[in-house]
Write an enzyme that holds these catalytic residues in place. Structure first.
Site, PDB file in Angstrom:
ATOM      1  N   THR A 102       1.030  -1.414   0.113  1.00 30.51           N
ATOM      2  CA  THR A 102      -0.095   0.082  -0.034  1.00 30.51           C
ATOM      3  C   THR A 102       0.999   1.182  -0.316  1.00 30.51           C
ATOM      4  O   THR A 102       1.889   1.371   0.768  1.00 30.51           O
ATOM      5  CB  THR A 102      -0.672  -0.275   1.022  1.00 30.51           C
ATOM      6  OG1 THR A 102      -1.677  -0.867   1.087  1.00 30.51           O
ATOM      7  CG2 THR A 102      -1.884   1.113   1.219  1.00 30.51           C
TER       8      THR A 102
ATOM      9  N   GLN B  62     -25.535  -2.393  20.765  1.00 32.67           N
ATOM     10  CA  GLN B  62     -26.886  -2.197  21.508  1.00 32.67           C
ATOM     11  C   GLN B  62     -27.840  -3.292  22.482  1.00 32.67           C
ATOM     12  O   GLN B  62     -27.989  -2.533  23.329  1.00 32.67           O
ATOM     13  CB  GLN B  62     -27.952  -2.517  20.127  1.00 32.67           C
ATOM     14  CG  GLN B  62     -29.306  -1.638  20.347  1.00 32.67           C
ATOM     15  CD  GLN B  62     -29.379   0.032  20.754  1.00 32.67           C
ATOM     16  OE1 GLN B  62     -28.175   0.242  19.958  1.00 32.67           O
ATOM     17  NE2 GLN B  62     -30.622   0.077  20.818  1.00 32.67           N
ATOM     18  N   ILE B  63     -27.716  -4.333  22.761  1.00 34.03           N
ATOM     19  CA  ILE B  63     -28.049  -5.094  23.797  1.00 34.03           C
ATOM     20  C   ILE B  63     -27.344  -4.956  24.459  1.00 34.03           C
ATOM     21  O   ILE B  63     -27.681  -4.929  25.689  1.00 34.03           O
ATOM     22  CB  ILE B  63     -27.417  -6.546  22.821  1.00 34.03           C
ATOM     23  CG1 ILE B  63     -28.599  -7.158  21.905  1.00 34.03           C
ATOM     24  CG2 ILE B  63     -28.105  -7.635  24.198  1.00 34.03           C
ATOM     25  CD1 ILE B  63     -28.479  -8.727  21.508  1.00 34.03           C
TER      26      ILE B  63
ATOM     27  N   GLU C  67      -7.413  -6.053   2.809  1.00 36.69           N
ATOM     28  CA  GLU C  67      -7.499  -6.898   1.785  1.00 36.69           C
ATOM     29  C   GLU C  67      -8.914  -7.276   1.018  1.00 36.69           C
ATOM     30  O   GLU C  67      -8.662  -7.621   0.349  1.00 36.69           O
ATOM     31  CB  GLU C  67      -7.867  -8.276   2.362  1.00 36.69           C
ATOM     32  CG  GLU C  67      -6.829  -9.448   2.167  1.00 36.69           C
ATOM     33  CD  GLU C  67      -5.178  -9.273   2.722  1.00 36.69           C
ATOM     34  OE1 GLU C  67      -4.827  -9.868   1.483  1.00 36.69           O
ATOM     35  OE2 GLU C  67      -5.114  -9.195   3.680  1.00 36.69           O
TER      36      GLU C  67
ATOM     37  N   THR D 264     -11.280  -3.396  -0.433  1.00 37.39           N
ATOM     38  CA  THR D 264     -12.173  -2.911   0.505  1.00 37.39           C
ATOM     39  C   THR D 264     -13.693  -3.894  -0.147  1.00 37.39           C
ATOM     40  O   THR D 264     -13.549  -4.374  -0.678  1.00 37.39           O
ATOM     41  CB  THR D 264     -12.716  -1.085   0.746  1.00 37.39           C
ATOM     42  OG1 THR D 264     -12.727  -0.752  -1.095  1.00 37.39           O
ATOM     43  CG2 THR D 264     -11.769  -0.803   0.709  1.00 37.39           C
TER      44      THR D 264
END
Length: 389
Positions: A134, A344-345, A371, A373
């Site tokens: 990259t 959320q739970i 790896e 997008t």
């Protein structure tokens, strides 16, 4: 488009062997990894002792042939190991995946001298590696790489910069993709094995990441670094194709890693829902929350099946690119969605640093990015689909 006679090929090993592989990785993750995950995340510490123990147990180089020091197993075994390690802590699984890719590069494309010089030490966790592709303008578009290697007598001179490189702050050796024929586009790239303590190599600062914080990332800069001709890995000007050739296996690994994160989130949410009480009863008694848990189980099961299918297609020697992209894309999306549901739970507790689901939510996000997008995975799936019709 013709459909296969069977939904998936048959696995190459016996069920008993796969169970043994999974259970070995699971026991290791439960005893060595999970208890330290919070500490490693907070300190952003590279867990050298864990990796030494993993190497001793044979968890590096899962698919590398035994003749070269690996376990000599298949891609499905690799997926099982990656999921279980990630269920403990995905930063640790990340290192397993990195070593798998480098081990594959060396075992398939390395010369005997290169394998002898590097492979045993890498698989034994004595040398740390970096996979250097990259750049600032070459992420998804690998063909835009600008790092160059030019002939210098019998050797080469390497110049350029890489960013967001896994292990860059601590790696001993890098596998660097560079242009060796400026006029040939992606057909003019080669891979070089580079000593990262050599003259002309400098390291950028260690980045502080949102998640997977025990997996160090940074930049590497190459200023006219002298390389011998023996540093060239594989044929000249075939580096792009070689690097791309291992990405299918990499996507199986990241898909399995994402499944491990999602599974850990489901387990944490399920335990909390059974014990947390509101309005005089466990919150698990509420149908709306039950449906959230059901969707989590449904998608984790589907993601695991897709990853295993991709692995078995690869192990059967069949074209696996579409299956690998489907598995990685689906599993990563599921991990992000359902670790968010786990938060959320947990309610307000889930948003507090130190609760496992808060870390899992942060750790999951990168699976949609590295790896390849998930946007590029969809493009690959569409390309393969249209090519097949």
């Amino acid at each position: 488009m013709d459909q296969p006679a069977f939904a998936i090929p048959f696995p190459s090993l016996s069920p008993e062997i796969y169970t043994q592989i999974r259970d070995t990785a699971r026991r290791f993750a439960e005893s060595h990894v999970r208890p330290l995950a919070r500490e490693l995340d907070e300190a952003e510490t590279f867990p050298e002792a864990i990796y030494a123990d993993m190497a001793e147990l044979g968890l590096f180089g899962i698919t590398v042939p035994q003749d070269f020091g690996g376990a000599g197993l298949d891609s499905l075994s690799y997926a099982l190991v990656m999921e279980e390690l990630s269920r403990g802590y995905s930063s640790v699984a990340d290192q397993c995946g990195l070593v798998e890719l480098i081990g594959t590069l060396l075992s398939v494309h390395g010369s005997p001298a290169q394998r002898d010089a590097h492979l045993a030490d890498i698989l034994a966790a004595r040398r740390r590696v970096a996979y250097c592709i990259t750049e600032t303008e070459a992420g998804t578009d690998v063909s835009a790489v600008k790092t160059t290697a030019v002939r210098d007598g019998a050797g080469w001179r390497l110049s350029g910069s890489k960013v967001w490189i896994h292990n860059a702050p601590i790696a001993d050796v890098g596998f660097v993709l560079a242009r060796t024929d400026l006029a040939a586009g992606h057909r003019g790239m080669s891979i070089f094995i580079v000593d990262l303590d050599a003259k002309g190599v400098t390291r950028g600062k260690k980045e502080h990441k949102m998640g997977q914080r025990a997996s160090p990332v940074g930049a590497l800069h190459f200023d006219n670094v002298a390389l011998t001709n023996d540093a060239l890995l594989g044929p000249l000007n075939r580096g792009f194709h070689i690097m791309m050739g291992v990405l299918d296996k990499g996507r199986i690994g990241i898909g399995a890693l994402a499944v491990g994160i999602a599974q850990a989130g489901l387990e944490a949410a399920l335990d909390y829902a059974r014990t947390r009480r509101q309005f005089g009863r466990a919150i698990a008694d509420n149908q709306g929350l039950q449906w959230m848990l059901a969707d989590m189980q449904k998608d984790v099961t589907a993601a695991r099946a897709l990853v295993h299918r991709a692995a078995m297609v690869m192990d059967a020697g069949l074209p696996a690119t579409m299956d690998c992209s489907i598995a990685k894309c689906f599993a990563a999306d599921a991990a992000v969605q359902h670790t968010a549901n786990a938060v959320q739970i947990f309610g307000g507790s889930g948003y507090i640093r130190g609760f496992v689901v808060e870390r899992l939510y942060r750790d999951a996000k990168i699976t949609q990015i590295y790896e390849g997008t998930n946007q590029i995975q969809r493009s690959i799936i569409a390309r393969e689909l249209l090519k097949a019709t």
